[in-house]
Enzyme design. Structure first.
Site, PDB file in Angstrom:
ATOM      1  N   TYR A  90       0.846  -1.202   0.000  1.00 51.20           N
ATOM      2  CA  TYR A  90       0.000   0.000   0.000  1.00 51.20           C
ATOM      3  C   TYR A  90       0.876   1.245   0.000  1.00 51.20           C
ATOM      4  CZ  TYR A  90      -2.995   3.705   1.834  1.00 51.20           C
ATOM      5  OH  TYR A  90      -3.652   4.902   2.017  1.00 51.20           O
TER       6      TYR A  90
ATOM      7  N   LYS B 207       1.456   4.310  -2.867  1.00 53.66           N
ATOM      8  CA  LYS B 207       1.254   5.744  -2.620  1.00 53.66           C
ATOM      9  C   LYS B 207       2.518   6.538  -2.966  1.00 53.66           C
ATOM     10  CE  LYS B 207      -3.036   6.068  -1.131  1.00 53.66           C
ATOM     11  NZ  LYS B 207      -4.053   6.857  -1.855  1.00 53.66           N
TER      12      LYS B 207
END
Ligand SMILES: NC(=O)c1ccc[n+]([C@@H]2O[C@H](COP(=O)([O-])OP(=O)(O)OC[C@H]3O[C@@H](n4cnc5c(N)ncnc54)[C@H](O)[C@@H]3O)[C@@H](O)[C@H]2O)c1
Length: 313
Positions: free
Chosen positions: A145, A149
């Site tokens: 994750y 980003k």
């Protein structure tokens, strides 16, 4: 420019923060186009586009072309998503969707993109004395994750170099009405209501900078209104231990709770904490979270929506 007087686009408008942002904009009389692949409630001043940002959809392109400002919140959220194809979904909905969105938005349009505090890989120092993360710190993403980003931020940095107006917001654990069910407070509220033990990942001494979702929304709007460029932490600069958060849940519900400490995966960082100096300069305020108030509102919203309690995995 006054965002609140013009039409704006919110992507991820059916999500936790997106719903709160849309509500605030509509309450202020702003016309909003909400883009999400999930359905959203109707409102006279809300144009709902149920679409995927990666679809070739002329309605989406037209909305992005003519928006006064764009809030890009759509994404594959959550560090502990273990669902099928998670790597694919993270790549698709984070960097690829961001790149597609930015291609469709004119360079002059202010865009606010939500990255995440997870790009830091946790606060410096020990959990008992965490040191805040500054926007100029090198990123140390832990897990897929956070890495996705970082990719989103690279795409935004290229847009900035091209002269675009992009604010990259790094929210720190938003909490409040409608929090995602995979997040700790939402899980604990559901578990406490059902009399199940509250599962604590790693240690009750882990620390989170918890930000009231209303303040997250206020900060995102101010970033757009002020046409801020660059990376900004959206946090409070104050840490709460998981033990304090559990106590807040027990206090609000008025129940005794049992806790169960279970091993945490490596991406569950010991502490998060925002340095807020740049946020103050950019938007003129720093959020202050009243943990009990946020938990009380979140609990009341969960009860009134009669949200079903989750099964403990
Ligand atoms: N909630 C937090 O504490 C937090 C913290 C840091 C960063 N963020 C980031 O802020 C953003 C919003 O977070 P949230 O908690 O509201 O997440 P959320 O998962 O509740 O909402 C995301 C929404 O985006 C939509 N979406 C995803 N990909 C899409 C696509 N390709 N096309 C159309 N719609 C798509 C989903 O359907 C969902 O409704 C996310 O990017 C998240 O990573 C959130």
């Amino acid at each position: 420019m006054t965002v609140l007087a013009d039409g704006v686009v919110v992507t991820g408008s059916a999500g936790f923060i997106g719903r709160a942002l849309v509500r605030t904009l509509l309450d202020a009389g702003t016309r909003v186009v909400g883009i999400d692949r999930l359905p959203q409630p109707a409102h006279p001043c809300l144009t709902v586009l149920t679409a995927d940002l990666l679809d070739d959809d002329e309605r989406v392109r037209a909305a992005l072309r003519s928006a006064a400002a764009v809030f890009h919140l759509a994404g594959c959220s959550g560090v502990r998503d273990r669902g099928p194809d998670v790597a694919l979904r993270r790549r698709r909905d984070n960097p690829l969707a961001t790149a597609a969105l930015l291609r469709a938005v004119p360079l002059r349009t202010p865009v606010v993109v939500t990255s995440s505090s997870s790009v830091y890989g946790g606060a410096h120092g020990v959990p008992a004395d965490p040191q805040p993360c500054v926007e100029t710190d090198p990123v140390r993403p832990r897990g897929g994750y956070a890495r996705s980003k970082v990719e989103v931020e690279r795409i935004c940095a290229a847009r900035l170099r091209d002269g675009g107006t992009v604010a990259v917001a790094r929210p720190f654990t938003a909490a409040g009405e409608g929090q995602r069910p995979d997040m700790a407070l939402a899980r604990w509220i559901a578990d406490a209501r059902e009399g199940r033990p509250l599962r604590i990942l790693g240690s009750p001494d882990r620390v989170r900078d918890v930000t009231d979702v209303r303040d997250v929304v206020r900060a995102l709007i101010a970033l757009a209104e002020r046409e801020v460029r660059g990376t900004i932490n959206v946090g409070t600069g104050v840490g709460h231990t998981l033990a304090e958060m559990v106590d807040a849940v027990a206090g609000v519900l008025g129940v005794d709770v049992r806790t169960l400490v279970v091993p945490a995966s490596p991406e569950e960082v010991p502490a998060t904490l925002a340095d807020t100096a740049r946020l103050r300069r950019a938007v003129g305020f720093v959020p202050v979270t009243d943990l009990c108030d946020v938990v009380a509102r979140q609990t009341a919203a969960a009860l009134s929506a009669n949200e079903p309690a989750l099964e403990v995995a």
